[in-house]
Design a protein around this motif. Sequence first.
Motif, PDB file in Angstrom:
ATOM      1  N   LYS A  98       0.844  -1.201   0.000  1.00 45.36           N
ATOM      2  CA  LYS A  98       0.000   0.000   0.000  1.00 45.36           C
ATOM      3  C   LYS A  98       0.875   1.244   0.000  1.00 45.36           C
ATOM      4  O   LYS A  98       1.963   1.248   0.564  1.00 45.36           O
ATOM      5  CB  LYS A  98      -0.906   0.028   1.242  1.00 45.36           C
ATOM      6  N   ASP A  99       0.377   2.313  -0.612  1.00 44.79           N
ATOM      7  CA  ASP A  99       1.118   3.568  -0.575  1.00 44.79           C
ATOM      8  C   ASP A  99       0.737   4.333   0.702  1.00 44.79           C
ATOM      9  O   ASP A  99      -0.137   3.910   1.460  1.00 44.79           O
ATOM     10  CB  ASP A  99       0.885   4.399  -1.839  1.00 44.79           C
ATOM     11  N   LEU A 100       1.396   5.469   0.919  1.00 44.56           N
ATOM     12  CA  LEU A 100       1.186   6.229   2.155  1.00 44.56           C
ATOM     13  C   LEU A 100      -0.271   6.655   2.346  1.00 44.56           C
ATOM     14  O   LEU A 100      -0.804   6.578   3.451  1.00 44.56           O
ATOM     15  CB  LEU A 100       2.083   7.457   2.184  1.00 44.56           C
ATOM     16  N   LYS A 101      -0.918   7.103   1.267  1.00 40.95           N
ATOM     17  CA  LYS A 101      -2.310   7.543   1.383  1.00 40.95           C
ATOM     18  C   LYS A 101      -3.208   6.383   1.808  1.00 40.95           C
ATOM     19  O   LYS A 101      -4.067   6.540   2.676  1.00 40.95           O
ATOM     20  CB  LYS A 101      -2.806   8.119   0.056  1.00 40.95           C
ATOM     21  N   GLU A 102      -3.002   5.214   1.202  1.00 39.13           N
ATOM     22  CA  GLU A 102      -3.831   4.044   1.546  1.00 39.13           C
ATOM     23  C   GLU A 102      -3.572   3.601   2.980  1.00 39.13           C
ATOM     24  O   GLU A 102      -4.503   3.256   3.710  1.00 39.13           O
ATOM     25  CB  GLU A 102      -3.530   2.887   0.581  1.00 39.13           C
ATOM     26  N   MET A 103      -2.302   3.629   3.395  1.00 42.52           N
ATOM     27  CA  MET A 103      -1.968   3.236   4.769  1.00 42.52           C
ATOM     28  C   MET A 103      -2.585   4.214   5.759  1.00 42.52           C
ATOM     29  O   MET A 103      -3.149   3.800   6.769  1.00 42.52           O
ATOM     30  CB  MET A 103      -0.447   3.195   4.956  1.00 42.52           C
ATOM     31  N   ALA A 104      -2.474   5.505   5.454  1.00 40.26           N
ATOM     32  CA  ALA A 104      -3.025   6.523   6.350  1.00 40.26           C
ATOM     33  C   ALA A 104      -4.531   6.356   6.500  1.00 40.26           C
ATOM     34  O   ALA A 104      -5.069   6.408   7.611  1.00 40.26           O
ATOM     35  CB  ALA A 104      -2.694   7.921   5.814  1.00 40.26           C
ATOM     36  N   LYS A 105      -5.196   6.106   5.380  1.00 39.03           N
ATOM     37  CA  LYS A 105      -6.647   5.933   5.416  1.00 39.03           C
ATOM     38  C   LYS A 105      -7.032   4.680   6.217  1.00 39.03           C
ATOM     39  O   LYS A 105      -7.944   4.718   7.042  1.00 39.03           O
ATOM     40  CB  LYS A 105      -7.188   5.831   3.990  1.00 39.03           C
ATOM     41  N   ALA A 106      -6.314   3.582   5.994  1.00 41.71           N
ATOM     42  CA  ALA A 106      -6.620   2.325   6.685  1.00 41.71           C
ATOM     43  C   ALA A 106      -6.445   2.455   8.199  1.00 41.71           C
ATOM     44  O   ALA A 106      -7.179   1.838   8.974  1.00 41.71           O
ATOM     45  CB  ALA A 106      -5.742   1.194   6.151  1.00 41.71           C
ATOM     46  N   LEU A 107      -5.479   3.277   8.629  1.00 39.16           N
ATOM     47  CA  LEU A 107      -5.186   3.408  10.061  1.00 39.16           C
ATOM     48  C   LEU A 107      -5.712   4.710  10.659  1.00 39.16           C
ATOM     49  O   LEU A 107      -5.407   5.040  11.796  1.00 39.16           O
ATOM     50  CB  LEU A 107      -3.680   3.292  10.293  1.00 39.16           C
ATOM     51  N   ASN A 108      -6.489   5.443   9.870  1.00 45.21           N
ATOM     52  CA  ASN A 108      -7.097   6.687  10.329  1.00 45.21           C
ATOM     53  C   ASN A 108      -6.038   7.684  10.817  1.00 45.21           C
ATOM     54  O   ASN A 108      -6.137   8.262  11.887  1.00 45.21           O
ATOM     55  CB  ASN A 108      -8.141   6.405  11.423  1.00 45.21           C
ATOM     56  N   LEU A 109      -4.996   7.855   9.979  1.00 47.71           N
ATOM     57  CA  LEU A 109      -3.916   8.796  10.265  1.00 47.71           C
ATOM     58  C   LEU A 109      -3.807   9.779   9.101  1.00 47.71           C
ATOM     59  O   LEU A 109      -4.272   9.493   8.008  1.00 47.71           O
ATOM     60  CB  LEU A 109      -2.580   8.054  10.383  1.00 47.71           C
ATOM     61  N   SER A 110      -3.137  10.905   9.346  1.00 50.12           N
ATOM     62  CA  SER A 110      -2.846  11.806   8.224  1.00 50.12           C
ATOM     63  C   SER A 110      -1.671  11.202   7.452  1.00 50.12           C
ATOM     64  O   SER A 110      -0.873  10.456   8.035  1.00 50.12           O
ATOM     65  CB  SER A 110      -2.488  13.198   8.735  1.00 50.12           C
TER      66      SER A 110
END
Length: 194
Positions: free
Chosen positions: A148-160
Amino acid sequence: MKQTKNQPDIAAILNGDTQEFSVLVDQYKDLVFTVAIRTLKNREEAEEVAQDTFIKVFKSLKNFKGDAKLSSWIYRIAYNTCLDRVKKHKKELKNMPIDEVRSEAVMEMGNALDGMVMQERAATIKRCIQQLSPVDAALLTLFYFEEKDLKEMAKALNLSPNTAKVKLFRARNRLGAILKNQLEPETIQSYGQG
């Protein structure tokens, strides 16, 4: 030997319950086939190895103590069965006259060996990831294994995205330290045995 809800009834299998063994096969067939196909890179070989694996599982189930997960135990049998198949092919290639060795056969062996090395690395990384915090483990799993890229990881973990980037950087550093601590003793030990 503890039995979990998801685990087939091993005692029933040992007493000859073929239906319960079918449950075990159904539950682990994807795991076994995935190990085989990734290692051998050949569907027909992978299918044969999967069958051989379940025969070995059935014959040695009485030796399963339950101190490891059943899935890990079956994974190890599948992996060792793949290694046996690779060794067999290697021996067959050695005994074959040089003019009969196809370049495809050599490439298949190289792919299988590369696959095993990658699989061992992945297994080591997964073991080390388990020692990290849940957030670090989730970030690294999403990054390395699910790609996953940073945007997908951030979304999955509810982070910016910025927070995910910083946490990923720190998690990779922590993972690096754990890997170094784990691999150095193994490397030193292997040199000591030589």
